[in-house]
Design an enzyme around this catalytic site. Structure first.
Site, PDB file in Angstrom:
ATOM      1  N   SER A 185       0.848  -1.189   0.000  1.00  0.00           N
ATOM      2  CA  SER A 185       0.000   0.000   0.000  1.00  0.00           C
ATOM      3  C   SER A 185       0.893   1.252   0.000  1.00  0.00           C
ATOM      4  O   SER A 185       1.721   1.384  -0.896  1.00  0.00           O
ATOM      5  CB  SER A 185      -0.946  -0.043   1.203  1.00  0.00           C
ATOM      6  OG  SER A 185      -1.950   0.923   1.070  1.00  0.00           O
ATOM      7  N   VAL A 260     -15.002 -20.799 -14.140  1.00  0.00           N
ATOM      8  CA  VAL A 260     -15.265 -21.428 -12.845  1.00  0.00           C
ATOM      9  C   VAL A 260     -16.116 -20.497 -11.994  1.00  0.00           C
ATOM     10  O   VAL A 260     -15.738 -19.347 -11.763  1.00  0.00           O
ATOM     11  CB  VAL A 260     -13.950 -21.735 -12.078  1.00  0.00           C
ATOM     12  CG1 VAL A 260     -14.259 -22.383 -10.741  1.00  0.00           C
ATOM     13  CG2 VAL A 260     -13.042 -22.622 -12.902  1.00  0.00           C
ATOM     14  N   ASP A 262     -16.780 -19.679  -8.658  1.00  0.00           N
ATOM     15  CA  ASP A 262     -16.242 -19.943  -7.319  1.00  0.00           C
ATOM     16  C   ASP A 262     -16.253 -18.690  -6.458  1.00  0.00           C
ATOM     17  O   ASP A 262     -15.622 -18.644  -5.402  1.00  0.00           O
ATOM     18  CB  ASP A 262     -14.805 -20.482  -7.435  1.00  0.00           C
ATOM     19  CG  ASP A 262     -13.901 -19.517  -8.200  1.00  0.00           C
ATOM     20  OD1 ASP A 262     -14.415 -18.491  -8.703  1.00  0.00           O
ATOM     21  OD2 ASP A 262     -12.688 -19.779  -8.285  1.00  0.00           O
ATOM     22  N   ILE A 264     -14.862 -15.948  -7.215  1.00  0.00           N
ATOM     23  CA  ILE A 264     -13.641 -15.186  -7.453  1.00  0.00           C
ATOM     24  C   ILE A 264     -13.531 -14.859  -8.942  1.00  0.00           C
ATOM     25  O   ILE A 264     -13.582 -15.767  -9.783  1.00  0.00           O
ATOM     26  CB  ILE A 264     -12.392 -15.966  -6.986  1.00  0.00           C
ATOM     27  CG1 ILE A 264     -12.447 -16.145  -5.459  1.00  0.00           C
ATOM     28  CG2 ILE A 264     -11.112 -15.254  -7.404  1.00  0.00           C
ATOM     29  CD1 ILE A 264     -11.350 -17.032  -4.906  1.00  0.00           C
ATOM     30  N   ASP A 397      -8.990  -5.656  -4.340  1.00  0.00           N
ATOM     31  CA  ASP A 397      -8.521  -4.579  -3.456  1.00  0.00           C
ATOM     32  C   ASP A 397      -9.587  -3.488  -3.361  1.00  0.00           C
ATOM     33  O   ASP A 397      -9.979  -2.906  -4.369  1.00  0.00           O
ATOM     34  CB  ASP A 397      -7.210  -4.006  -4.004  1.00  0.00           C
ATOM     35  CG  ASP A 397      -6.521  -3.089  -3.009  1.00  0.00           C
ATOM     36  OD1 ASP A 397      -7.214  -2.264  -2.377  1.00  0.00           O
ATOM     37  OD2 ASP A 397      -5.290  -3.186  -2.877  1.00  0.00           O
ATOM     38  N   HIS A 437      -7.170  -5.778   0.109  1.00  0.00           N
ATOM     39  CA  HIS A 437      -6.059  -4.838   0.179  1.00  0.00           C
ATOM     40  C   HIS A 437      -4.898  -5.428   0.987  1.00  0.00           C
ATOM     41  O   HIS A 437      -4.985  -5.542   2.203  1.00  0.00           O
ATOM     42  CB  HIS A 437      -6.528  -3.531   0.804  1.00  0.00           C
ATOM     43  CG  HIS A 437      -5.504  -2.441   0.753  1.00  0.00           C
ATOM     44  ND1 HIS A 437      -4.919  -2.034  -0.429  1.00  0.00           N
ATOM     45  CD2 HIS A 437      -4.947  -1.680   1.718  1.00  0.00           C
ATOM     46  CE1 HIS A 437      -4.059  -1.071  -0.179  1.00  0.00           C
ATOM     47  NE2 HIS A 437      -4.054  -0.837   1.109  1.00  0.00           N
TER      48      HIS A 437
END
Ligand SMILES: *[C@@H]1O[C@H](CO)[C@@H](O)[C@H](O)[C@H]1NC(C)=O
Ligand SMILES: *[C@@H]1O[C@H](CO)[C@@H](O)[C@H](O)[C@H]1NC(C)=O
Ligand SMILES: *[C@@H]1O[C@H](CO)[C@@H](O)[C@H](O)[C@H]1NC(C)=O
Ligand SMILES: *[C@@H]1O[C@H](CO)[C@@H](O)[C@H](O)[C@H]1NC(C)=O
Ligand SMILES: *[C@@H]1O[C@H](CO)[C@@H](O)[C@H](O)[C@H]1NC(C)=O
Ligand SMILES: *[C@@H]1O[C@H](CO)[C@@H](O)[C@H](O)[C@H]1NC(C)=O
Ligand SMILES: *[C@@H]1O[C@H](CO)[C@@H](O)[C@H](O)[C@H]1NC(C)=O
Length: 528
Positions: A185, A260, A262, A264, A397, A437
């Site tokens: 960061s 997929v 999932d 994500i 993030d 993040h």
């Protein structure tokens, strides 16, 4: 009998050597080598000790740290001008590899990351960290003091590198091995800034989710409050709507793009979220958005532009809604951008964050406090000195859109006229799907990116750990092609590994090999 005597002699030797390290520590006089410095700590700390920091600013939320190895702890206060100073901690492990490591900060703080110093020293690095020129998570110290801003932008880290290299060589009575940096960061930005300004400071840099193009990043962050409105507004979008209605629709539109389902999104650059799909069909509809709310969501996911249409900062990547709901979209001024603008940029403590416009962004861009921007067009001196940068960014993030790391890679490679293969010689950027993040999230986010507890659960090697990977790259010339991320069951190391996943370096994309392969097997994906 002989064996017993030998054993006793060895035990005694070990005791003497332990004792001599402690004595060596307590007789060291670091303040004598650092002009005008004041020593605030000098102690031998045994492995397993739970150190406490009673004077540490409470907003840093770091009251204690367990130390993983026998070490000599040094703390100094060092003036950087006649109206600024830094607090520095240098932890020198008895079992030293010859390497040095500097650690970064976060947000707009003022907080020594004791967990990262412990992490580095446990892995054999002489490790330093500083308070970056002020204490705590607030920005009031920037007010009408450019020297504190300069410390924050680059001088505190650079001073700590100079001082710690000198003290480390003196303490061990030995020349130094390679020099490393790790931060995420703001800390990622500090690493890139160091490579730009002081190409000899580090041989290897781990730059996580770097806050590069810092002024525009803070303008982008400040822009959300005027977009969402206050939490009391009629059309304000609640956290539960972001959490369920909107997040579910994002997944509905984008989760399956990678093959997929999932939860994500493997490559958010491929996701162009259309919130219009959630427009309420009648006044009695639920789990839907009013037309005003659709507009709000559209703005949140659009590139942030100057009035003339050029880019200020890239769009938020879809998938980060749940975490962002209670942060940037919470319908109140966001503490970090609020303090940065009122104290460092506008120098008006009474500034009202609800009035933020691109005019404020323009002032920030022009003023560039402490030259903090961090948007180099070349890192050739660093590359020519043999330096290596390993960058990574979580693709969920919620505080710095990962599209900015892609943008920075493209900016740098275009400005240097480098192909990806040439960039690979010194700058590798790994995208981490399902990571928030710097850490956490539903993906395989554990990469050795710092001293959080999870780093203990993975081997310190180039396959699993970004710091070990950059060490191998610098010292053996073996560059990391992929990083293997680890997901622990409930993010708890003690419950064991849930699965691992290969994270690809830009511009490659993690690609599912199809059919009925188990998506939780690392081999079911390839970087293509
Ligand atoms: C050290 O302190 C002296 C006396 O206060 C001052 O004149 C000098 O500028 C200081 N040097 C640095 C590098 O801070
Ligand atoms: C270390 O000490 C602090 C403060 O006394 C305590 O809150 C914390 O739980 C301790 N940590 C461990 C791992 O024992
Ligand atoms: C920061 O806090 C430390 C104690 O942790 C103190 O020694 C130092 O003077 C403080 N620095 C500033 C700039 O207030
Ligand atoms: C501090 O140093 C600056 C120059 O760096 C000088 O202009 C100023 O007068 C000094 N202030 C004090 C109080 O010594
Ligand atoms: C949204 O989800 C997060 C994470 O699961 C949770 O911490 C938060 O309480 C939720 N908020 C609402 C309003 O549902
Ligand atoms: C829906 O609500 C709007 C604004 O509150 C109102 O003007 C409109 O008449 C309503 N329509 C129906 C079908 O109730
Ligand atoms: C657009 O405006 C920004 C901010 O004023 C400025 O920096 C930029 O150069 C402008 N771009 C063009 C193409 O005029």
């Amino acid at each position: 009998m002989l064996a017993l005597l030998l054993f006793a002699a060895l035990a005694q030797a070990a005791a003497i050597s332990d004792h001599s390290f402690e004595a060596q520590c307590l007789s060291f006089r670091p303040e004598a080598s650092v002009l005008n410095s004041t020593r605030t700590q000098l102690q031998f700390v045994a492995a397993g000790t739970n150190l406490t920091f009673p004077d540490n600013d409470p907003t840093c939320n770091r009251n204690s740290q367990v130390v993983g190895t026998d070490l000599c702890r040094i703390a100094l206060s060092i003036p950087t001008s006649n109206r600024s100073s830094i607090t520095l901690e240098l932890w020198l492990p008895e079992t030293w590899t010859g390497r040095t490591l500097a650690t970064g900060n976060g947000g707009i703080d003022g907080c020594i990351k004791y967990e990262d110093i412990a992490y580095g020293s446990t892995n054999g690095f002489a490790t330093v960290g500083t308070n970056n020129g002020h204490n705590g998570t607030y920005g009031d110290a920037f007010y009408q003091n450019d020297d504190v801003v300069t410390d924050f932008a680059w001088r505190s880290l650079h001073t700590s590198v100079d001082v710690s290299k000198k003290l480390t060589a003196e303490f061990y009575g030995s020349s130094l091995g390679r020099s490393y940096y790790i931060g995420c960061s703001l800390g990622g930005r500090q690493g890139i800034k160091a490579a730009e300004m002081f190409p000899e400071d580090f041989d290897g840099i781990v730059a996580g989710a770097p806050a590069v193009d810092f002024n525009n990043l803070y303008s982008w962050r400040a822009s959300f409050f005027p977009i969402t409105g206050a939490s009391s507004d009629y059309n304000f979008i609640s956290a539960s709507t972001w959490n369920t209605t909107i997040h579910n629709e994002v997944l509905n539109q984008c989760d399956a793009i990678d093959g997929v389902k999932d939860g994500i999104i493997e490559d958010p650059t491929a996701c162009r979220f259309e919130p219009g799909a959630l427009l309420c069909q009648s006044n009695s509809s639920t789990n839907c958005l009013s037309s005003t709310q659709v507009e709000i969501v559209n703005k949140v996911y659009s590139d942030y532009l100057w009035p003339n249409g050029t880019l200020i900062f890239p769009r938020m990547q879809p998938g980060s809604e749940i975490q962002a709901a209670t942060g940037l979209y919470a319908g109140r001024r966001w503490a970090l951008s609020y303090d940065w603008f009122r104290f460092a940029v506008l120098e008006n403590p009474d500034w009202d964050a609800a009035t933020y416009t691109t005019k404020d962004a323009f002032i920030a861009d022009e003023k560039n406090p402490g030259t903090i921007r961090t948007w180099p067009s070349s890192l050739s001196p660093f590359e020519e000195a043999g330096g290596k940068i390993l960058s990574f960014h979580g693709l969920q993030d919620q505080q710095i859109t990962s599209f900015n790391s892609k943008r920075f890679y493209e900016h740098l490679s275009t400005a240097m006229d480098y192909t990806p293969a040439q960039m690979d010689n010194f700058y590798r950027y790994f995208r981490v799907p399902g990571m928030s993040h710097c850490n956490s999230g539903p993906g395989a986010w554990v990469l050795g990116q710092g001293g959080n507890a999870a780093s203990k659960g993975i081997p310190f090697d180039a396959e699993h750990n970004v710091l070990a990977a950059v060490v191998d790259w610098v010292e053996r010339g073996t560059a990391p092609d992929v990083m293997l991320g680890t997901k622990f069951v409930n993010d708890d190391v003690d419950q064991g590994v849930a699965y691992t996943h290969r994270h690809c370096r830009w511009p490659l994309t993690s690609t599912y090999q199809g059919g009925d392969l188990d998506p939780h097997q690392a081999d079911s994906w390839q970087c293509l």
